[in-house]
Scaffold this active site. Structure first.
Site, mmCIF file in Angstrom:
data_model
loop_
_atom_site.group_PDB
_atom_site.id
_atom_site.type_symbol
_atom_site.label_atom_id
_atom_site.label_comp_id
_atom_site.label_asym_id
_atom_site.label_seq_id
_atom_site.Cartn_x
_atom_site.Cartn_y
_atom_site.Cartn_z
ATOM 1 N N ASP A 107 46.145 60.392 58.679
ATOM 2 C CA ASP A 107 44.914 60.188 59.444
ATOM 3 C C ASP A 107 44.791 61.259 60.522
ATOM 4 O O ASP A 107 45.795 61.857 60.935
ATOM 5 C CB ASP A 107 44.948 58.817 60.144
ATOM 6 C CG ASP A 107 44.992 57.680 59.135
ATOM 7 O OD1 ASP A 107 44.565 57.874 57.989
ATOM 8 O OD2 ASP A 107 45.478 56.596 59.524
HETATM 9 N N1 URA Z 1 49.388 55.044 57.279
HETATM 10 C C1 URA Z 1 48.378 55.099 58.167
HETATM 11 O O1 URA Z 1 47.868 54.083 58.601
HETATM 12 N N2 URA Z 1 47.970 56.309 58.560
HETATM 13 C C2 URA Z 1 48.511 57.468 58.138
HETATM 14 O O2 URA Z 1 48.098 58.543 58.563
HETATM 15 C C3 URA Z 1 49.563 57.386 57.209
HETATM 16 C C4 URA Z 1 49.988 56.156 56.795
#
Ligand code: URA
Length: 237
Positions: A107
């Site tokens: 993310d």
């Molecule tokens: N899980 C999440 O919630 N975000 C990420 O970036 C990776 C795994």
């Protein structure tokens, strides 16, 4: 054998030389193959065995690049984005090359290990559901971990929208910090798993992919190439 056109080979291996740039260099007699000055920019070479030099300097052939990035928050895992900087924009010029992409996504607000590569086969092997390699995350939480959290992860959790997760591992560090290992990669998965337990992730960092740890010497935004043995360990399960 890996037969390629010389101009394609050089422009692919050297981010700062375009195909037309190769033509100019050939005209000026600055390109040699196995010690002989080249006459035609589109001649065929064997990338694996021929010695190709530009201005007398050998081009070390790398079929693919495998780059470890310590991703900072605010950067997106995409090859292009209209609004935010992408992970590719963080690459120094000498590692820029056509065909690079982030193998798997974090993310925008998540930090840590992103593999940037041009090797589509390897990325597929790493991420395909049948062979998905484990990924380790360091997690900080808003509230103390539930007593049964380990078990909830181990038995395969159901997210608030009804999605079932594969069994995962949770290792407690203290009441508000832990490590989580996932064997799949659903959108916002770690955050959604803790949401399902009534908690909230306040900080998330990926620290390992397959058998490769994020290099502790890389500051946020820094990159380095993986060693050949690390490339092999990417697929460890
Ligand atoms: N899980 C999440 O919630 N975000 C990420 O970036 C990776 C795994």
């Amino acid at each position: 054998m890996d037969v390629q056109r010389l101009d394609k080979f050089i422009s692919n291996q050297c981010f700062d030389i375009s195909r037309s740039g190769v033509k100019d260099l050939v005209k000026k007699g600055k390109v040699t193959v196995n010690g002989k000055v080249v006459k035609k920019a589109d001649e065929k070479i064997d990338a694996e065995s021929d010695e190709i030099c530009v201005f007398g300097k050998r081009i070390v052939y790398k079929k693919h690049l495998y780059i470890m990035l310590n991703k900072p928050a605010g950067v997106v895992c995409a090859t292009r984005d209209g609004l935010s900087p992408t992970v590719l924009a963080l690459l120094p010029d000498e590692l820029k090359r056509e065909g690079l992409f982030p193998a798997g996504r974090l993310d925008k607000d998540t930090e840590g290990f992103v593999l940037i590569t041009s090797d589509g086969d390897l990325a597929h092997k790493m991420l395909a559901p049948k062979s998905h390699v484990p990924k380790l995350y360091y997690v900080r939480l808003e509230m103390p971990l539930a007593k049964n959290a380990e078990n909830e992860f181990k038995t395969g959790m159901t997210l608030l929208d009804g999605t079932s997760c594969l069994p995962a591992e949770l290792e407690r560090i203290n009441e508000k910090e832990c490590f989580v290992t996932l064997h799949e990669g659903m959108f916002h998965q770690v955050k959604r798993m803790f949401e399902a337990l009534g908690n909230k992730v306040t900080y998330l960092k990926r620290v390992k992919i397959g058998g490769v740890d994020l290099d502790g010497g890389l500051a946020l935004g820094e990159v380095r190439e993986l060693t050949p043995s690390e490339v092999e360990k990417l697929l460890l399960r």
